[in-house]
Scaffold this motif. Structure first.
Motif, PDB file in Angstrom:
ATOM      1  N   SER A 172       0.817  -1.217   0.000  1.00  0.00           N
ATOM      2  CA  SER A 172       0.000   0.000   0.000  1.00  0.00           C
ATOM      3  C   SER A 172       0.846   1.260   0.000  1.00  0.00           C
ATOM      4  O   SER A 172       0.573   2.212  -0.730  1.00  0.00           O
ATOM      5  N   VAL A 173       1.889   1.263   0.844  1.00  0.00           N
ATOM      6  CA  VAL A 173       2.710   2.476   0.951  1.00  0.00           C
ATOM      7  C   VAL A 173       3.373   2.783  -0.391  1.00  0.00           C
ATOM      8  O   VAL A 173       3.429   3.938  -0.829  1.00  0.00           O
ATOM      9  N   GLU A 174       3.846   1.742  -1.065  1.00  0.00           N
ATOM     10  CA  GLU A 174       4.499   1.949  -2.361  1.00  0.00           C
ATOM     11  C   GLU A 174       3.533   2.589  -3.349  1.00  0.00           C
ATOM     12  O   GLU A 174       3.865   3.565  -4.020  1.00  0.00           O
ATOM     13  N   ARG A 175       2.311   2.007  -3.413  1.00  0.00           N
ATOM     14  CA  ARG A 175       1.286   2.592  -4.281  1.00  0.00           C
ATOM     15  C   ARG A 175       0.999   4.041  -3.909  1.00  0.00           C
ATOM     16  O   ARG A 175       0.942   4.918  -4.753  1.00  0.00           O
ATOM     17  N   MET A 199      -6.439   2.288  -9.252  1.00  0.00           N
ATOM     18  CA  MET A 199      -6.007   2.822  -7.955  1.00  0.00           C
ATOM     19  C   MET A 199      -5.291   4.162  -8.138  1.00  0.00           C
ATOM     20  O   MET A 199      -5.565   5.133  -7.445  1.00  0.00           O
ATOM     21  N   TYR A 200      -4.349   4.162  -9.100  1.00  0.00           N
ATOM     22  CA  TYR A 200      -3.593   5.395  -9.311  1.00  0.00           C
ATOM     23  C   TYR A 200      -4.504   6.520  -9.777  1.00  0.00           C
ATOM     24  O   TYR A 200      -4.332   7.676  -9.377  1.00  0.00           O
ATOM     25  N   ALA A 201      -5.484   6.180 -10.629  1.00  0.00           N
ATOM     26  CA  ALA A 201      -6.408   7.217 -11.104  1.00  0.00           C
ATOM     27  C   ALA A 201      -7.123   7.856  -9.915  1.00  0.00           C
ATOM     28  O   ALA A 201      -7.253   9.080  -9.834  1.00  0.00           O
ATOM     29  N   VAL A 202      -7.566   7.015  -8.978  1.00  0.00           N
ATOM     30  CA  VAL A 202      -8.286   7.549  -7.819  1.00  0.00           C
ATOM     31  C   VAL A 202      -7.358   8.410  -6.952  1.00  0.00           C
ATOM     32  O   VAL A 202      -7.744   9.476  -6.467  1.00  0.00           O
ATOM     33  N   LEU A 250       2.828   6.242  -2.234  1.00  0.00           N
ATOM     34  CA  LEU A 250       3.916   7.188  -2.488  1.00  0.00           C
ATOM     35  C   LEU A 250       4.098   7.438  -3.982  1.00  0.00           C
ATOM     36  O   LEU A 250       4.277   8.580  -4.410  1.00  0.00           O
ATOM     37  N   LEU A 251       4.035   6.340  -4.768  1.00  0.00           N
ATOM     38  CA  LEU A 251       4.195   6.503  -6.211  1.00  0.00           C
ATOM     39  C   LEU A 251       3.081   7.396  -6.764  1.00  0.00           C
ATOM     40  O   LEU A 251       3.338   8.335  -7.527  1.00  0.00           O
ATOM     41  N   GLY A 252       1.845   7.110  -6.337  1.00  0.00           N
ATOM     42  CA  GLY A 252       0.717   7.938  -6.780  1.00  0.00           C
ATOM     43  C   GLY A 252       0.904   9.380  -6.360  1.00  0.00           C
ATOM     44  O   GLY A 252       0.655  10.302  -7.141  1.00  0.00           O
ATOM     45  N   PHE A 253       1.425   9.576  -5.133  1.00  0.00           N
ATOM     46  CA  PHE A 253       1.623  10.934  -4.627  1.00  0.00           C
ATOM     47  C   PHE A 253       2.664  11.672  -5.461  1.00  0.00           C
ATOM     48  O   PHE A 253       2.480  12.837  -5.820  1.00  0.00           O
ATOM     49  N   VAL A 254       3.760  10.974  -5.772  1.00  0.00           N
ATOM     50  CA  VAL A 254       4.817  11.617  -6.557  1.00  0.00           C
ATOM     51  C   VAL A 254       4.279  12.056  -7.919  1.00  0.00           C
ATOM     52  O   VAL A 254       4.523  13.185  -8.376  1.00  0.00           O
ATOM     53  N   VAL A 255       3.499  11.166  -8.559  1.00  0.00           N
ATOM     54  CA  VAL A 255       2.914  11.534  -9.857  1.00  0.00           C
ATOM     55  C   VAL A 255       1.954  12.713  -9.677  1.00  0.00           C
ATOM     56  O   VAL A 255       1.923  13.646 -10.488  1.00  0.00           O
ATOM     57  N   ALA A 256       1.193  12.695  -8.569  1.00  0.00           N
ATOM     58  CA  ALA A 256       0.262  13.802  -8.306  1.00  0.00           C
ATOM     59  C   ALA A 256       1.019  15.116  -8.147  1.00  0.00           C
ATOM     60  O   ALA A 256       0.558  16.165  -8.601  1.00  0.00           O
ATOM     61  N   VAL A 257       2.205  15.064  -7.516  1.00  0.00           N
ATOM     62  CA  VAL A 257       3.017  16.282  -7.377  1.00  0.00           C
ATOM     63  C   VAL A 257       3.474  16.771  -8.749  1.00  0.00           C
ATOM     64  O   VAL A 257       3.411  17.962  -9.061  1.00  0.00           O
TER      65      VAL A 257
END
Lengths: 318, 264
Positions: A118-121, A180-183, A123-130
């Motif tokens: 979960s954390v990997e998902r 997941m990443y889209a959300v 953080l990765l999603g967060f980085v892309v969001a940034v």
């Protein structure tokens, strides 16, 4: 000190009248120079604010002790409620049985893999969001048309619970990691962009004018003046963006769980619910909470504190 | 010290008879039809190395004029020429960047001017020494007193290596003792360099303490009302009798000018 010289010879001074920059006779200039630097040093010493940092021991007592006491109190209340059998034990298991559920995960060797999935998902999603939210925020803040067009939508999106996107994401992308990443992105990008917009809006125009007189225009003005000046608002946006990433991800993992996606915290929680295992349900909730708190404590709080303290914006540094 | 500041003067400065020429400049704000004239036909030369104070009550447009000279705004009519390149500008608030240390603030100005990285640190140290803040390089802006901040701001303005320094009431927010000290510092630095200064203030004594020439602006619209050449030798003190006498005369003129606005 200055008073000894006051009004020495105003009349005499007025009599001489050269128009050039020639300083006064050397002797007088020397006396005044020494006097001035001494006076200045005195003023500087009197008016300088010294910032003291608290010693480690006091910091521990002030910052660490209170939350530890609070957690202990909650555990005691929980144990008391369990012992008094206020509710059936399948609704409220004892702290001990939650701890043993944790021990089971450890024994199976999957504790860290569940958390890390979960954390990997997240953080990765967060980085892309940034990466998406930052240029977007910059555009909204600096281009009037863009602000008029999508500014209100961006603000509105912030109040839309991102769990509402899960059904749409599942229909578009299936029960996949992409969903997941889209959300995550739909949850976090508006916060990050809005944080940057708020940060930029609060930049005093004086800084931009000062930058312009020094020759900073366009990209150089944005890089050297605007962005650093907007950093407090931006870090607040990042912090909120992480919270939204994490929340969105948990909602997505709960609803769109599938064995193909690997076992994350959300799926673990959903599985526990299906098995009516309240100890595991509580354990999952506590782990989700703990990860959220840990990331905030390790990454965002120090970042925010550093940004504010270096600018003298914290109450303690005044 | 002085020669490093003079040597980098832009080509052509030597031939120019002025550091700034304000040539029949007018400025109006507002929509067409409902315009308000703020500056009316201002003509003023600042000679190289000269210290000029612009004096006026509120509403005389003195800050507007300074913004025009700084190139932050365009005049509605007339032209402004600054042959020495873009002037440096110091504000009433220090306008230092709080995310940088005192030294880094100066280094940023040097960087924007194109000074190579290796030289920035030494040059920043030199400028801090010049304003007697050697050793303050690593200080954060919020750790400095008001007077120290304005001295760092002065050092940052000097870092632009401009021939013309514009100052917009830079000492107005300081206490009297600190202001007095900064007057001495400014006079010292000005006399050690070839800098021309255009200094805006509403404080008559400050103007007489500092300037070689005091220009009085009328209000609404701002027009040049009168000017005084001041030949009291520097360093002056704000308490000097000669400074006081001239201040009384100029204050009378300024009061008369303000009174006129109450009559209609």
């Amino acid at each position: 000190m200055a008073s000894t010289e006051t009004g020495t010879d105003g009349a005499e001074a007025a009599a001489a009248a050269p128009l050039d920059k020639t300083p006064a006779p050397a002797a007088e200039a020397g006396v005044r120079g020494g006097d001035l630097s001494g006076l200045e040093a005195g003023l500087d010493a009197l008016e300088t604010v010294t910032v003291e940092r608290s010693p480690l021991g006091r910091l521990l007592v002030q910052k660490v002790l209170p939350p530890v006491v609070a957690i202990v109190l909650v555990l005691v209340a929980w144990q008391v409620a369990y012992t008094l059998k206020l509710t059936p034990s399948y609704k409220l298991p004892s702290p001990r049985s939650v701890a043993s559920a944790l021990g089971d995960l450890w024994d199976q060797g999957i504790l860290f893999s569940v958390i890390w999935t979960s954390v990997e998902r997240g953080l990765l999603g967060f980085v892309v969001a940034v990466l998406i939210g930052t240029p977007l925020g910059l555009l909204v803040a600096r281009v009037k048309v863009v602000r008029a067009a999508i500014g209100p939508i961006l603000t509105g999106l912030q109040s839309l619970p991102s769990v509402a996107w899960v059904p749409a994401a599942v229909i578009w992308l299936g029960i996949t990691s992409s969903a997941m990443y889209a959300v995550i992105l739909l949850g976090a990008v508006p916060s990050i962009a809005n944080g940057l917009v708020a940060g930029i809006d609060q930049v005093p125009p004086l800084y931009l004018r000062a930058g312009r007189t020094m020759g900073a225009r366009g990209v150089r003005s944005a890089w050297f003046v605007l962005l650093p000046a907007a950093l407090p608002g931006y870090t607040a946006g990042l912090k909120q963006g992480w919270a939204f990433s994490w929340r969105s991800l948990m909602a997505a993992e709960l609803i769109a769980s599938s064995p193909d996606l690997g076992l994350g915290l959300g799926q673990f929680l959903e599985n526990a619910r299906t098995n009516s295992d309240m100890s595991q349900v509580l354990l999952a909730i506590l782990m989700i909470l703990a990860v959220g708190i840990a990331i905030d404590l390790i990454v965002f709080s120090p970042l925010e504190r550093w940004v504010l303290r270096s600018r003298g914006l914290t109450a303690r540094s005044q | 010290m002085a020669d490093t500041l003079t040597s980098a003067a832009a080509p052509g400065t030597e031939t120019a008879a002025y550091a700034a020429r304000i040539d029949h400049v007018s400025k109006a704000f507002g929509r067409p039809g409902a315009q308000q004239l703020v500056l009316d036909d201002i003509a003023l030369d600042v000679r190289p190395g000269e210290f000029v104070c612009l004096l006026g009550a509120s509403g005389c447009g003195k800050s507007t004029l300074l913004n025009l000279v700084a190139g932050l705004d365009e005049p509605s009519a007339g032209t402004i020429a600054t042959p020495g390149g873009r002037p440096a500008l110091m504000f009433q608030e220090h306008a230092l960047f709080p995310w940088l240390t005192a030294g880094r603030n100066i280094e940023l100005a040097l960087r924007l001017r194109g000074v190579p990285r290796e030289e920035r640190r030494t040059e920043a140290e030199r400028l801090l020494e010049l304003v007697r803040l050697g050793g303050a390089h690593r200080k954060r802006v919020h750790e400095l007193s008001g007077g120290m901040r304005q001295r760092v701001a002065l050092a940052r303005a000097l870092a632009q290596d401009s021939q013309l320094l514009l100052m917009d009431e830079p000492f107005a927010a300081l206490d009297a003792i600190t202001r007095d000290v900064l007057h001495d510092e400014l006079t010292r630095i000005w006399s050690e360099t070839s800098l021309s200064v255009l200094f805006v203030t509403h404080n008559v004594r400050e103007a007489v303490r500092l300037a070689q020439r005091v220009v009085l602006l009328s209000s609404r619209p701002g027009r040049i009302n009168r000017e005084w050449a001041i030949d009291i030798p520097q360093p002056r003190r704000i308490e000097d009798a000669a400074v006081a006498d001239l201040s009384v005369e100029i204050t009378e003129e300024l009061r008369g000018e303000i009174r006129r606005h109450g009559q209609h």
